[in-house]
Structure formats: C-alpha cells, structure tokens
Write an enzyme that holds these catalytic residues in place. Structure first.
Site, PDB file in Angstrom:
ATOM      1  CB  SER A 182     -48.526 -13.240  -0.843  1.00 33.95           C
ATOM      2  OG  SER A 182     -49.829 -12.974  -0.376  1.00 33.95           O
ATOM      3  CG  HIS A 206     -44.212 -12.399  -2.372  1.00 30.40           C
ATOM      4  ND1 HIS A 206     -43.705 -13.448  -1.630  1.00 30.40           N
ATOM      5  CD2 HIS A 206     -45.285 -11.948  -1.684  1.00 30.40           C
ATOM      6  CE1 HIS A 206     -44.461 -13.626  -0.568  1.00 30.40           C
ATOM      7  NE2 HIS A 206     -45.420 -12.728  -0.565  1.00 30.40           N
ATOM      8  CE  LYS A 208     -42.892 -12.664   2.822  1.00 31.13           C
ATOM      9  NZ  LYS A 208     -44.018 -11.788   3.026  1.00 31.13           N
TER      10      LYS A 208
HETATM   11  C1  LIG Z   1     -45.016 -11.453   4.038  1.00 30.82           C
HETATM   12  C2  LIG Z   1     -45.804 -10.289   3.564  1.00 30.82           C
HETATM   13  C3  LIG Z   1     -46.030  -9.181   4.365  1.00 30.82           C
HETATM   14  C4  LIG Z   1     -45.666  -9.169   5.817  1.00 30.82           C
HETATM   15  O1  LIG Z   1     -44.296  -9.048   5.993  1.00 30.82           O
HETATM   16  P1  LIG Z   1     -43.663  -9.506   7.396  1.00 30.82           P
HETATM   17  O2  LIG Z   1     -42.344  -8.858   7.420  1.00 30.82           O
HETATM   18  O3  LIG Z   1     -43.610 -10.989   7.339  1.00 30.82           O
HETATM   19  O4  LIG Z   1     -44.581  -9.015   8.469  1.00 30.82           O
HETATM   20  C5  LIG Z   1     -46.670  -8.096   3.832  1.00 30.82           C
HETATM   21  N1  LIG Z   1     -47.100  -8.104   2.554  1.00 30.82           N
HETATM   22  C6  LIG Z   1     -46.925  -9.170   1.746  1.00 30.82           C
HETATM   23  C7  LIG Z   1     -47.441  -9.133   0.346  1.00 30.82           C
HETATM   24  C8  LIG Z   1     -46.284 -10.298   2.236  1.00 30.82           C
HETATM   25  O5  LIG Z   1     -46.135 -11.368   1.464  1.00 30.82           O
END
Ligand SMILES: *Cc1c(COP(=O)(O)O)cnc(C)c1O
Length: 392
Positions: free
Chosen positions: A177, A205, A236
């Site tokens: 991330s 991602h 995302k």
């Molecule tokens: C954003 C993210 C999460 C958390 O997801 P949320 O739904 O925002 O709690 C978990 N793992 C990764 C790699 C992320 O980028």
C-alpha cells in the site's frame, strides 16, 4: 499525572510526525474541495473513479429508499439481507472461488481471518511491509509471529524451515500500500507449499485494477488456485466500502463461526451492498479505464524519472516519490497544494524512518492534463526545494 498525554503529543510534533486531518467539502474521483478551493486529488484510492459513478450512486440511493440506511443488526441476527447475499455470490463468481464473505472493513476482515485461523499452536509469516491491519491481526492471533524481508521468498523459506507449528500461514499484501510494488506470488506459493503452509493475500490495491477483468493480483499472476485465503477491500477500486474474503466453503464457514469481528458487529448497510453490486459490473467491463490508468502511470514514471525524482519499482497506480526527511516531504506536499494538487506526505511510523515520501495515486478519472499539471508542479518544486536532499 498518570496520563501525561501532552508530552507524547509534543514529542510527536517535534518529530514532524503529527497527523492532522483535512476537512474536505465534497468532490470525488479526480477532484477534492478543500477550504473553498478545488484541488486535483492524487491522494485517493478510488483507482477507477467509481466512488462517484452515477450508476453506483443511483444503486445506493435506490436501495436506501427500499431498505433504509442502517442494517439494524449483525449478520447472524437479522442484518443479513438478500442484497448482501447477492453481493457475496457475485464476489465468489468474480474471484473464481466457491464462496465469499463480507466484512464491514478491511481492517476487521484481517483481524477476523487471522484470529479465527490461528492461535498459540500456530505460526504466521508476514512480509515486513504488510499493511498494519495484517500485522495487528497476526499479533492479536497469539500465533508465533515472524516477519520476512520485503518480497524475498528465500528469506521466507529460511524462516519457515523446520517450524514445528500446527498451522503455518504466509501473509502478504498483493500490492504494497505504501510502495505500490507487487508481491512475487508464485515464488511465495512455491516456498509455502514446500513447507505445508497456506498463503493469504490482501489484495486491497490489486482488486479491480490488476488481472483480466480486474480480478486481482492472484489472477494477474496465475496463482488463484494456490492461494487459499484471498481478501480485498471494497473501499478502493470498487469505490464503495467494506471488504470481503473469498475461499473454500470450509474457510467461509469457519469465519462465520469463529471470526469475532464478523460476529460481533453490525452488518454493512444493504444499500452499500447494492452499490457494490453495481460497481462490480462496471469493474468487469472497465478495460478502457484500466488501460487509461496504466498509461497515466507509465507516462508519469517516465517523466518524473527524467526530472530526477527517485521512484520505487511500482507498476501500479500507487507511485511513491521518495523524499527522505519528514519535514521535506511536508514542505513538498504543501507546495503542491498551493498549486492546486492534493498529494499526501507519508511519514514514519507508517513507513520506515528516513523514507518519508509523497504517495501519489492515480485514478482512471484523471486526465492527461491533470498529469501535466502534476508534472509541471513537480518540476518547479525540484528547482525551488533543495534538490540535493532528494536521495534516500
Ligand atoms: C486499506 C487497506 C486495508 C484496510 O481496509 P479498510 O476497509 O479501509 O479498513 C487493509 N489492507 C490493505 C493493504 C489496505 O490498503
């Protein structure tokens, strides 16, 4: 004075690590509104520009009118609707797995998966750059916790060798991330299989962005059948909210029975499930968006490198620009903001010390003209900020 909160806050401020929230007043996709100004948003994870897509918004409005806003209870009580069920079925089909299970957030999904699958008799092996939710979940599980060097299957092999644990779980981000690079999934699966370990991929991602039809990192790398636990967020590329896990019948039933962050929380609003169903249809047919996005990334990398910036080996929409010192990253972000561009400075402890950076994220909603503005602003910044300090 038992709780001396002020001194810890002051110390964080002195290290340039103090966090402050921006209050936006609208906009989605390529634009954010801040203090009455319109900024081009290079900070969002809305990679396909679906958060504001009219079909997705309409699906949510329509379902809210029929189901209300809140789900009213947890999934195991009365919070589980036909919309949740339809979304789980669609996600299972989309990912090519027998079943899928919705969670309220990705953080909770990771906490739930790791604590339901592992306990003191087990061991978890995590890439050291894994998302905080994976590290936290691994620690909370009580399993023996080991980190391996970033994207180094050989290092993983040496940690796995001879582990006497009952269950061994290898856990990695599909796309990291904060760095944007992809995990070498086939090589990680080779190592794991040789030691009788399972692999879990958090594809927050990669889902929607990578692989044919946006089916994610495991499809892009041809390892879908070798990864028993696939998890991704819906907040995302899907542009909505929540998360899911996809895998075998037994995995999903295990989570329904034992994952406390699944059992003891209210189900997502049904309207969000409806919005995500609409989004999933768009994702499957969004090759044009993915191509445009890939072009933006490629053009950015070529031109930013030519300007002399230090990039990381990322082929994804996450394009970090390494700066080094916290204060320099903040100054650069501030300068870009004055020119109408919203780009976040990411600082320790989110990234290792000395690796403060700008985290630029591209969206299919961006135009070539938006990219041009970003590159012009970066060129100007290179002339005005002390360029000798850009190296790690
Ligand atoms: C954003 C993210 C999460 C958390 O997801 P949320 O739904 O925002 O709690 C978990 N793992 C990764 C790699 C992320 O980028």
């Amino acid at each position: 004075m038992a709780f001396d909160l002020d001194s810890a806050l002051a110390e964080r401020r002195a290290r340039h690590q103090y966090r402050q929230r921006l209050t936006l007043s609208g906009g989605s996709g390529r634009e954010a509104r801040l203090d009455g100004r319109r900024l081009i948003n290079f900070a969002s994870n809305d990679y396909l520009g679906l958060a504001g897509h009219p079909h997705v918004v309409a699906a949510m409005q329509d379902a809210a009118a029929r189901y209300g806003v809140g789900s009213g209870a947890s999934h195991l009580v009365t919070g589980h609707t036909d919309l949740h069920e339809a979304l789980e079925e669609a996600l299972a089909a989309f990912t090519g797995r027998p079943r899928a299970l919705l969670f309220s957030t990705g953080y909770m999904a990771n906490q739930g998966i790791l604590t339901a699958l592992l306990d003191k008799q087990d061991a978890v092996f995590e890439d050291r750059l894994n998302h905080a939710s994976l590290l936290d979940g691994g620690l909370a599980s009580g399993a023996r916790f080991r980190r391996y060097l970033h994207n180094q299957p050989d290092n993983l092999a040496s940690k796995l060798a001879g582990s006497p644990a009952r269950r061994k779980l290898v856990v990695t981000d599909g796309v990291f991330s904060m760095d944007g690079d992809s995990a070498p999934l086939a090589a990680l699966c080779d190592v794991a299989e040789a030691q009788d370990a399972w692999v879990m991929v958090d594809d927050a991602h990669g889902f929607g962005v990578l692989g044919e039809g946006g089916r994610g990192s495991v499809h892009a790398q041809g390892v879908n059948a070798r990864v028993p636990v696939y998890m991704a967020t819906l907040s995302k590329a899907a542009g909505t909210f929540g998360a899911f896990v996809a895998g075998s019948e037994a995995l999903i039933e295990t989570l329904i029975q034992f994952a406390r962050p699944y059992v003891y929380t209210t189900a997502l609003p049904p309207a969000l499930a409806a919005a995500t169903l609409a989004s999933l249809d768009i994702i499957a047919a969004a090759d044009g968006r993915r191509q445009h996005l890939a072009q933006l990334v490629q053009d950015f990398r070529q031109q930013a490198t030519a300007q002399g910036w230090q990039l990381l080996p990322s082929q994804t929409p996450i394009q970090p620009l390494l700066v080094g010192r916290e204060a320099d990253a903040l100054a650069l972000a501030q300068q870009l903001r004055e020119q109408g561009l919203l780009v976040p400075a990411i600082r320790p402890p989110t990234v290792p010390a000395g690796e403060a950076r700008l985290r630029i994220t591209f969206s299919a909603a961006h135009t070539q003209d938006d990219l041009g503005q970003l590159l012009d602003a970066l060129a100007l910044a290179r002339r005005t900020l002390n360029p000798g300090d850009q190296d790690r």
